[in-house]
Design a protein around this motif. Structure first.
Motif, PDB file in Angstrom:
ATOM      1  N   UNK A   1      14.903 -13.337 -11.065  1.00 56.49           N
ATOM      2  CA  UNK A   1      13.616 -13.030 -10.430  1.00 56.49           C
ATOM      3  C   UNK A   1      12.556 -12.788 -11.496  1.00 56.49           C
ATOM      4  N   UNK A   2      11.307 -13.162 -11.231  1.00 54.75           N
ATOM      5  CA  UNK A   2      10.779 -13.645  -9.958  1.00 54.75           C
ATOM      6  C   UNK A   2      11.184 -15.090  -9.663  1.00 54.75           C
ATOM      7  N   UNK A   3      11.029 -15.481  -8.399  1.00 55.47           N
ATOM      8  CA  UNK A   3      11.415 -16.816  -7.960  1.00 55.47           C
ATOM      9  C   UNK A   3      10.366 -17.867  -8.321  1.00 55.47           C
ATOM     10  N   UNK A   4       9.175 -17.423  -8.711  1.00 55.13           N
ATOM     11  CA  UNK A   4       8.113 -18.307  -9.194  1.00 55.13           C
ATOM     12  C   UNK A   4       7.196 -17.467 -10.063  1.00 55.13           C
ATOM     13  N   UNK A   5       6.309 -18.106 -10.799  1.00 58.49           N
ATOM     14  CA  UNK A   5       5.392 -17.388 -11.680  1.00 58.49           C
ATOM     15  C   UNK A   5       4.002 -17.336 -11.049  1.00 58.49           C
ATOM     16  N   UNK A   6       3.412 -16.156 -11.103  1.00 59.47           N
ATOM     17  CA  UNK A   6       2.104 -15.958 -10.483  1.00 59.47           C
ATOM     18  C   UNK A   6       1.088 -16.997 -10.954  1.00 59.47           C
ATOM     19  N   UNK A   7       1.006 -17.198 -12.268  1.00 66.22           N
ATOM     20  CA  UNK A   7      -0.016 -18.085 -12.831  1.00 66.22           C
ATOM     21  C   UNK A   7       0.231 -19.554 -12.502  1.00 66.22           C
ATOM     22  N   UNK A   8       1.455 -19.900 -12.165  1.00 64.76           N
ATOM     23  CA  UNK A   8       1.789 -21.298 -11.900  1.00 64.76           C
ATOM     24  C   UNK A   8       1.624 -21.683 -10.438  1.00 64.76           C
ATOM     25  N   UNK A   9       1.398 -20.700  -9.573  1.00 67.13           N
ATOM     26  CA  UNK A   9       1.169 -21.003  -8.165  1.00 67.13           C
ATOM     27  C   UNK A   9      -0.328 -21.212  -7.953  1.00 67.13           C
TER      28      UNK A   9
END
Length: 337
Positions: free
Chosen positions: A38-46
């Motif tokens: 975790x995390x399952x995705x990166x904030x900056x990449x969404x």
């Protein structure tokens, strides 16, 4: 709660096969720190992240709130598989309906799916200026949408932008204005509670355009009950349960009163960086809120700036964070049925 180096997940099919369906209560468990998976995705990449929920973007530096996973006591929560869910949603609509908390869960879902679609030409967001916002996964012809209806039934708070009104009015027996946008959805995810947190709410019999409409102050629980009756009656009549999966997201805890976890009674979630570890508390994630780390839609006064607790958001959740776990639970239940 120790650090997990490797996390083992069962498949959804294995998890819900045989007796495990009845034995496993996904909601009985604990938070476990896991900075490997975790995390399952990166904030900056969404690219579809909301400024209301992007806590790191707005200055939050302690990011451990992103590394907690939910561990049921008697089984493992299945790992979220974005490709598998998109296949399930091929040629279908998934619609989140409700308030800003449900919108936050929708943003989380969009970010979870976004990370698996590498080609930017195969995904886009459609804002049509109404209550409906749609994320399109082009390759799957899948639509993941959010519809703003904070009280589910028609109200004077239905404008997705201009809804902060001193007096809240609902038409408890009127839902078609909203519901016609949901009728053909394949998965419907509802929530509604935050906007009912008042002692009384004014109920209107008649339309907002009708000067002869009848208004009456109704105790909150009764008006809420009336609205949910209208909502459930509509579902009973209009929704084909053989086609559509229905979910209702229950109350999301707030952390607006620090005395609830033994801190000063004039404080809230501001400056909280650790979750509650005491067993038996209603919701442990007091550190998971945006607090002051979010876009401020209105200019803050000098008085507010001198007291950050006064404008801390202790209701919504940072992303990545708690709503991702909600979507892992939702994912499990989508494949459970």
């Amino acid at each position: 709660m120790g650090i997990i180096n490797k996390v083992q997940y069962t498949s959804v099919d294995d998890m819900f096969s045989g007796d495990s369906l009845s034995e496993c209560n996904l909601f009985s468990g604990k938070w476990v720190f896991d900075n490997t998976s975790y995390p399952l995705y990166k904030e900056k990449e969404c690219k579809f992240m909301s400024d209301q929920l992007a806590c790191n973007k707005f200055g939050r530096e302690d990011l451990s709130y992103q590394n907690w996973r939910w561990q049921p006591h008697h089984c493992d929560l299945p790992r979220f598989n974005a490709t598998r869910l998109l296949e399930r949603l091929r040629n279908k609509r998934m619609v989140f309906v409700g308030d800003s908390l449900n919108r936050g869960q929708w943003v989380s879902m969009v970010c979870l799916l976004d990370s698996s679609i590498k080609d930017p030409n195969l995904k886009f967001m459609n804002y049509n200026g109404s209550n409906l916002i749609s994320f399109k996964a082009v390759g799957y012809n899948a639509s993941i949408e959010f519809y703003w209806a904070p009280l589910l039934v028609e109200s004077n708070s239905d404008d997705p932008v201009n809804h902060k009104l001193p007096e809240r009015i609902v038409r408890s027996q009127s839902i078609e204005k909203h519901a016609r946008y949901w009728t053909d959805a394949d998965i419907l995810v509802f929530n509604s509670y935050l906007w009912w947190r008042r002692p009384h709410i004014k109920v209107l019999w008649g339309s907002f355009e009708d000067k002869n409409g009848i208004y009456k102050e109704v105790e909150m629980l009764r008006s809420y009950e009336m609205a949910l009756k209208t909502w459930s009656d509509w579902l009973e009549i209009q929704v084909d349960r053989a086609k559509t999966q229905l979910f209702f997201i229950s109350m999301s805890p707030t952390h607006e009163r620090a005395e609830e976890w033994g801190a000063s009674n004039d404080q809230n979630c501001y400056n909280e960086t650790n979750l509650i570890t005491k067993e038996g508390y209603a919701e442990y994630r007091k550190e998971g809120h945006p607090s002051t780390y979010r876009k401020q839609w209105e200019t803050l006064s000098e008085e507010q700036l001198s007291n950050p607790s006064s404008y801390s958001d202790c209701i919504h959740w940072c992303l990545p964070g708690v709503p991702d776990v909600w979507n892992e639970l939702l994912y499990a239940y989508i494949f459970r049925q």
